[in-house]
Design a protein around this motif. Structure first.
Motif, PDB file in Angstrom:
ATOM      1  N   ALA A  69      43.364  48.887  52.537  1.00  0.00           N
ATOM      2  CA  ALA A  69      42.773  48.998  51.199  1.00  0.00           C
ATOM      3  C   ALA A  69      43.439  48.064  50.194  1.00  0.00           C
ATOM      4  CB  ALA A  69      42.874  50.439  50.721  1.00  0.00           C
ATOM      5  N   ARG A  70      42.617  47.422  49.394  1.00  0.00           N
ATOM      6  CA  ARG A  70      43.128  46.547  48.318  1.00  0.00           C
ATOM      7  C   ARG A  70      44.022  47.351  47.368  1.00  0.00           C
ATOM      8  NH1 ARG A  70      45.682  44.237  45.397  1.00  0.00           N
ATOM      9  NH2 ARG A  70      45.128  42.764  43.753  1.00  0.00           N
ATOM     10  N   GLU A  71      43.659  48.611  47.143  1.00  0.00           N
ATOM     11  CA  GLU A  71      44.386  49.468  46.198  1.00  0.00           C
ATOM     12  C   GLU A  71      45.802  49.801  46.682  1.00  0.00           C
ATOM     13  OE1 GLU A  71      41.212  50.301  47.418  1.00  0.00           O
ATOM     14  OE2 GLU A  71      40.384  49.253  45.676  1.00  0.00           O
ATOM     15  N   SER A  72      46.089  49.548  47.963  1.00  0.00           N
ATOM     16  CA  SER A  72      47.436  49.846  48.479  1.00  0.00           C
ATOM     17  C   SER A  72      48.428  48.715  48.160  1.00  0.00           C
ATOM     18  CB  SER A  72      47.381  50.117  49.989  1.00  0.00           C
ATOM     19  OG  SER A  72      46.893  48.983  50.679  1.00  0.00           O
ATOM     20  N   MET A  75      47.883  45.476  41.898  1.00  0.00           N
ATOM     21  CA  MET A  75      46.601  44.942  41.438  1.00  0.00           C
ATOM     22  C   MET A  75      46.796  43.697  40.556  1.00  0.00           C
ATOM     23  SD  MET A  75      44.490  46.752  43.064  1.00  0.00           S
ATOM     24  CE  MET A  75      42.878  46.427  42.369  1.00  0.00           C
ATOM     25  N   TYR A  80      47.177  40.587  45.414  1.00  0.00           N
ATOM     26  CA  TYR A  80      45.919  40.151  46.045  1.00  0.00           C
ATOM     27  C   TYR A  80      46.197  39.179  47.192  1.00  0.00           C
ATOM     28  CZ  TYR A  80      41.483  37.707  46.698  1.00  0.00           C
ATOM     29  OH  TYR A  80      40.366  37.136  47.256  1.00  0.00           O
ATOM     30  N   TRP A  83      47.734  40.972  50.130  1.00  0.00           N
ATOM     31  CA  TRP A  83      46.683  41.748  50.808  1.00  0.00           C
ATOM     32  C   TRP A  83      45.859  40.836  51.702  1.00  0.00           C
ATOM     33  CZ3 TRP A  83      41.228  41.665  49.205  1.00  0.00           C
ATOM     34  CH2 TRP A  83      40.439  42.596  49.893  1.00  0.00           C
TER      35      TRP A  83
END
Length: 193
Positions: A69-72, A75, A80, A83
């Motif tokens: 998940a991007r949210e892990s 932000m 980014y 990720w």
């Protein structure tokens, strides 16, 4: 069944588990299965004699993407990029396991991993081919949803970054896509055409 047929089925089976869905032409699909199919179809349309390694890499480009998940990650830009880097390794590792199970030799598995991790972009012909296909699929299917989420300057920046990753052949193909008038104008403005 051939190793390619088995690998394709298993990649599809993994992507079919995506809990996220997307509606396309009034039908609902698991999001990453639809993306995988779009990648593979676009590759064969753009470069029909693509090697088996590129064909598999195109199908597995986002395999099980929802599991990272991007949210892990933080932000911000650094989060980014981290990720995205971790995703490439995750996709390559999962695909390598499938290819091993399908009976492919290690050299082939290593080549597919190399492609999925997009190594030597602009230098390796097949990495560039895969990147062109990624960009073409983005422009054809995913640009429009972006248009409704971001302001014009951000969109122009996204289009320019996408364009700069592509080859001349990719650029020619991108200009043949059937965009809305507004999106075509946006692309032309971004590229200064």
């Amino acid at each position: 069944m051939t190793p390619f047929q088995n690998a394709s089925l298993w990649i599809d089976a993994e992507n079919a588990q995506d809990p996220n869905s997307e509606i396309y032409e009034s039908k609902t699909y698991p999001k990453e299965l639809l993306y995988s199919n779009r990648m593979y179809e676009r590759l064969l349309d753009f470069h029909p004699d693509a090697s088996e390694a590129v064909q598999i890499a195109s199908k597995a480009q986002h395999i099980c993407r929802w599991k990272v998940a991007r949210e892990s990650y933080p932000m911000d830009r650094v989060g980014y990029l981290k990720w995205r880097e971790d995703l490439k390794k995750f996709h390559a590792k999962l695909t390598a396991e499938i290819l091993e199970k399908a009976g492919y030799p290690q050299a082939f598995i290593d080549r597919v991993s190399f492609l999925i991790e997009k190594k030597l972009l602009k230098k390796d012909e097949e990495t560039q081919l895969l990147e062109d296909v990624i960009c073409l699929v983005f422009l054809e299917y995913y640009l429009d949803p972006f248009v409704h989420k971001h302001d014009t300057e951000k969109l122009k920046n996204i289009i320019l970054k996408t364009w700069n990753k592509m080859s001349d052949k990719g650029h020619q193909e991108a200009l043949k896509i059937n965009y809305t008038d507004a999106n075509l104008q946006l692309i032309k403005d971004a590229l200064g055409l």
